[in-house]
Design a protein around this motif. Structure first.
Motif, PDB file in Angstrom:
ATOM      1  N   ASP A  31       0.561   8.172  -3.573  1.00 27.89           N
ATOM      2  CA  ASP A  31       1.578   7.595  -2.898  1.00 27.89           C
ATOM      3  C   ASP A  31       1.296   5.994  -2.923  1.00 27.89           C
ATOM      4  O   ASP A  31      -0.006   5.608  -3.500  1.00 27.89           O
ATOM      5  CB  ASP A  31       1.708   7.888  -1.436  1.00 27.89           C
ATOM      6  CG  ASP A  31       0.579   7.821  -0.711  1.00 27.89           C
ATOM      7  OD1 ASP A  31      -0.674   7.289  -1.002  1.00 27.89           O
ATOM      8  OD2 ASP A  31       0.646   7.831   0.679  1.00 27.89           O
ATOM      9  N   HIS A  32       2.223   5.041  -2.428  1.00 30.94           N
ATOM     10  CA  HIS A  32       1.786   3.661  -2.446  1.00 30.94           C
ATOM     11  C   HIS A  32       1.477   3.393  -3.864  1.00 30.94           C
ATOM     12  O   HIS A  32       0.628   2.098  -3.917  1.00 30.94           O
ATOM     13  CB  HIS A  32       0.987   3.236  -1.422  1.00 30.94           C
ATOM     14  CG  HIS A  32       1.522   3.678  -0.114  1.00 30.94           C
ATOM     15  ND1 HIS A  32       2.551   2.991   0.524  1.00 30.94           N
ATOM     16  CD2 HIS A  32       1.116   4.429   0.866  1.00 30.94           C
ATOM     17  CE1 HIS A  32       2.668   3.357   1.789  1.00 30.94           C
ATOM     18  NE2 HIS A  32       1.936   4.418   1.835  1.00 30.94           N
ATOM     19  N   GLY A  33       2.038   3.826  -4.858  1.00 27.88           N
ATOM     20  CA  GLY A  33       1.583   3.042  -6.246  1.00 27.88           C
ATOM     21  C   GLY A  33       0.218   3.390  -6.723  1.00 27.88           C
ATOM     22  O   GLY A  33      -0.433   2.697  -7.444  1.00 27.88           O
ATOM     23  N   ARG A  34      -0.414   4.480  -6.218  1.00 34.68           N
ATOM     24  CA  ARG A  34      -1.888   4.648  -6.393  1.00 34.68           C
ATOM     25  C   ARG A  34      -2.269   5.824  -7.298  1.00 34.68           C
ATOM     26  O   ARG A  34      -3.301   6.310  -7.424  1.00 34.68           O
ATOM     27  CB  ARG A  34      -2.713   4.963  -5.106  1.00 34.68           C
ATOM     28  CG  ARG A  34      -2.774   3.789  -4.051  1.00 34.68           C
ATOM     29  CD  ARG A  34      -3.347   4.022  -2.884  1.00 34.68           C
ATOM     30  NE  ARG A  34      -2.968   4.964  -2.047  1.00 34.68           N
ATOM     31  CZ  ARG A  34      -3.125   5.395  -0.968  1.00 34.68           C
ATOM     32  NH1 ARG A  34      -4.160   5.009  -0.482  1.00 34.68           N
ATOM     33  NH2 ARG A  34      -2.376   6.510  -0.205  1.00 34.68           N
ATOM     34  N   SER A  35      -1.250   6.151  -8.229  1.00 35.28           N
ATOM     35  CA  SER A  35      -1.513   7.302  -9.128  1.00 35.28           C
ATOM     36  C   SER A  35      -2.546   7.162 -10.182  1.00 35.28           C
ATOM     37  O   SER A  35      -3.216   7.813 -10.811  1.00 35.28           O
ATOM     38  CB  SER A  35      -0.104   7.754  -9.670  1.00 35.28           C
ATOM     39  OG  SER A  35       0.172   6.714 -10.593  1.00 35.28           O
ATOM     40  N   VAL A  49       2.565  -8.690  -3.128  1.00 34.93           N
ATOM     41  CA  VAL A  49       2.073  -7.646  -2.078  1.00 34.93           C
ATOM     42  C   VAL A  49       3.246  -7.592  -1.321  1.00 34.93           C
ATOM     43  O   VAL A  49       4.140  -8.574  -0.632  1.00 34.93           O
ATOM     44  CB  VAL A  49       0.951  -8.387  -1.204  1.00 34.93           C
ATOM     45  CG1 VAL A  49       0.607  -7.395  -0.070  1.00 34.93           C
ATOM     46  CG2 VAL A  49      -0.266  -8.316  -2.158  1.00 34.93           C
ATOM     47  N   GLY A  50       3.470  -6.340  -0.655  1.00 33.77           N
ATOM     48  CA  GLY A  50       4.774  -6.047  -0.007  1.00 33.77           C
ATOM     49  C   GLY A  50       4.476  -6.074   1.551  1.00 33.77           C
ATOM     50  O   GLY A  50       3.158  -6.224   2.015  1.00 33.77           O
ATOM     51  N   GLN A  51       5.340  -5.583   2.506  1.00 32.36           N
ATOM     52  CA  GLN A  51       5.239  -5.606   3.741  1.00 32.36           C
ATOM     53  C   GLN A  51       4.013  -4.625   4.308  1.00 32.36           C
ATOM     54  O   GLN A  51       3.442  -4.974   5.313  1.00 32.36           O
ATOM     55  CB  GLN A  51       6.471  -5.482   4.518  1.00 32.36           C
ATOM     56  CG  GLN A  51       7.382  -6.400   4.488  1.00 32.36           C
ATOM     57  CD  GLN A  51       7.716  -7.252   5.481  1.00 32.36           C
ATOM     58  OE1 GLN A  51       7.029  -7.010   6.530  1.00 32.36           O
ATOM     59  NE2 GLN A  51       8.319  -8.187   5.200  1.00 32.36           N
ATOM     60  N   ASP A  52       3.803  -3.618   3.527  1.00 33.76           N
ATOM     61  CA  ASP A  52       2.950  -2.631   3.867  1.00 33.76           C
ATOM     62  C   ASP A  52       1.326  -2.862   3.422  1.00 33.76           C
ATOM     63  O   ASP A  52       0.763  -2.094   3.478  1.00 33.76           O
ATOM     64  CB  ASP A  52       3.361  -1.307   3.253  1.00 33.76           C
ATOM     65  CG  ASP A  52       3.711  -1.183   1.843  1.00 33.76           C
ATOM     66  OD1 ASP A  52       3.250  -2.117   1.077  1.00 33.76           O
ATOM     67  OD2 ASP A  52       3.949  -0.044   1.574  1.00 33.76           O
ATOM     68  N   GLY A  53       1.189  -3.976   2.477  1.00 29.39           N
ATOM     69  CA  GLY A  53      -0.056  -4.308   2.047  1.00 29.39           C
ATOM     70  C   GLY A  53      -0.227  -3.613   0.807  1.00 29.39           C
ATOM     71  O   GLY A  53      -1.140  -4.246   0.037  1.00 29.39           O
ATOM     72  N   TYR A  54       0.794  -3.061   0.163  1.00 28.65           N
ATOM     73  CA  TYR A  54       0.585  -2.265  -1.172  1.00 28.65           C
ATOM     74  C   TYR A  54       1.496  -3.409  -2.142  1.00 28.65           C
ATOM     75  O   TYR A  54       2.452  -4.007  -1.749  1.00 28.65           O
ATOM     76  CB  TYR A  54       0.962  -1.048  -1.192  1.00 28.65           C
ATOM     77  CG  TYR A  54       0.007  -0.144  -0.467  1.00 28.65           C
ATOM     78  CD1 TYR A  54      -0.949   0.393  -1.021  1.00 28.65           C
ATOM     79  CD2 TYR A  54       0.501   0.256   0.845  1.00 28.65           C
ATOM     80  CE1 TYR A  54      -1.964   1.364  -0.467  1.00 28.65           C
ATOM     81  CE2 TYR A  54      -0.506   1.206   1.503  1.00 28.65           C
ATOM     82  CZ  TYR A  54      -1.727   1.645   0.777  1.00 28.65           C
ATOM     83  OH  TYR A  54      -2.600   2.413   1.418  1.00 28.65           O
ATOM     84  N   PRO A  55       1.071  -3.290  -3.439  1.00 26.54           N
ATOM     85  CA  PRO A  55       2.051  -3.976  -4.295  1.00 26.54           C
ATOM     86  C   PRO A  55       3.513  -3.397  -4.106  1.00 26.54           C
ATOM     87  O   PRO A  55       3.953  -2.134  -4.091  1.00 26.54           O
ATOM     88  CB  PRO A  55       1.764  -3.598  -5.974  1.00 26.54           C
ATOM     89  CG  PRO A  55       0.148  -3.164  -5.426  1.00 26.54           C
ATOM     90  CD  PRO A  55       0.150  -2.438  -4.124  1.00 26.54           C
ATOM     91  N   ARG A  56       4.475  -4.338  -4.146  1.00 25.56           N
ATOM     92  CA  ARG A  56       5.712  -4.128  -4.045  1.00 25.56           C
ATOM     93  C   ARG A  56       6.587  -3.477  -5.278  1.00 25.56           C
ATOM     94  O   ARG A  56       6.321  -3.973  -6.387  1.00 25.56           O
ATOM     95  CB  ARG A  56       6.610  -5.258  -3.708  1.00 25.56           C
ATOM     96  CG  ARG A  56       7.984  -5.337  -3.174  1.00 25.56           C
ATOM     97  CD  ARG A  56       8.572  -6.564  -2.363  1.00 25.56           C
ATOM     98  NE  ARG A  56       8.646  -7.481  -3.430  1.00 25.56           N
ATOM     99  CZ  ARG A  56       8.557  -8.755  -3.072  1.00 25.56           C
ATOM    100  NH1 ARG A  56       8.490  -9.061  -1.993  1.00 25.56           N
ATOM    101  NH2 ARG A  56       9.160  -9.553  -4.024  1.00 25.56           N
TER     102      ARG A  56
END
Length: 185
Positions: A31-35, A49-56
């Motif tokens: 999830d969150h682009g971590r595949s 960086v998105g609001q959740d701290g992960y790349p948007r």
């Protein structure tokens, strides 16, 4: 009816995966682009960086809806054809004669169209970009511009293929009085 967008093909045009297939696989892997998959890697490299701290994400992997703000960010910061055209007045003295693009018409990841688009932009530049664009018939991903050999062989001789061009470029652009002989053997 929705027509699936292809993602991966062979040089014959046979489709092995669609965009949906590739992105659903990445969702299943993390999830969150971590595949670690291709689309998530691009997101990690190119996105703010998105609001959740992960790349948007550029788009929602489940719905396909594109985030237009992220797309605009990618364009302004990483779309090389756009940036070269936008900044050509400054870049021309540094890049004229140095831009050479090669792509197989059977690129496995459908990158051929982006090279067509880049070529149109490059050919519209003033002053002229003085580079080359080459297309390999039925050649796949990473085709290097040698029309006589398939990728598997042509990758093994970049030095023989490009050194003569590099040497001619050095000779044509060397400052007056430069030593053009002692290092050529």
């Amino acid at each position: 009816m929705t027509v699936e967008r292809p993602a991966i093909r062979n040089y014959l045009g046979e489709i092995f995966a669609t965009q949906r297939d590739s992105n659903e696989m990445e969702l299943a892997q993390g999830d969150h682009g971590r595949s670690g998959g291709q689309y998530d890697i691009w997101t990690a490299v190119f996105s703010p960086v998105g609001q959740d701290g992960y790349p948007r994400p550029l788009f929602d992997k489940e719905t396909g809806v594109i985030d237009r703000d992220t797309a605009a960010y990618w364009r302004e910061h990483y779309d090389l054809a756009y940036i070269i055209q936008r900044d050509w007045a400054t870049l021309a003295p540094k890049l004229q004669g140095k831009l050479h693009l090669y792509v197989g018409r059977g690129d496995n990841f459908f990158l051929t169209d982006s090279v067509y688009f880049a070529q149109e932009r490059l050919e519209s530049l003033k002053p002229a970009y003085q580079g080359t664009v080459g297309y390999g018939d039925r050649d796949e991903h990473c085709w290097n511009g040698d029309p006589k050999l398939p990728n598997a062989y042509s990758r093994l001789h970049y030095n023989y293929q490009y050194l003569p061009q590099i040497l001619e470029r050095i000779k044509a652009t060397a400052p007056p009085g430069a030593d053009l002989k002692s290092w050529r053997y």
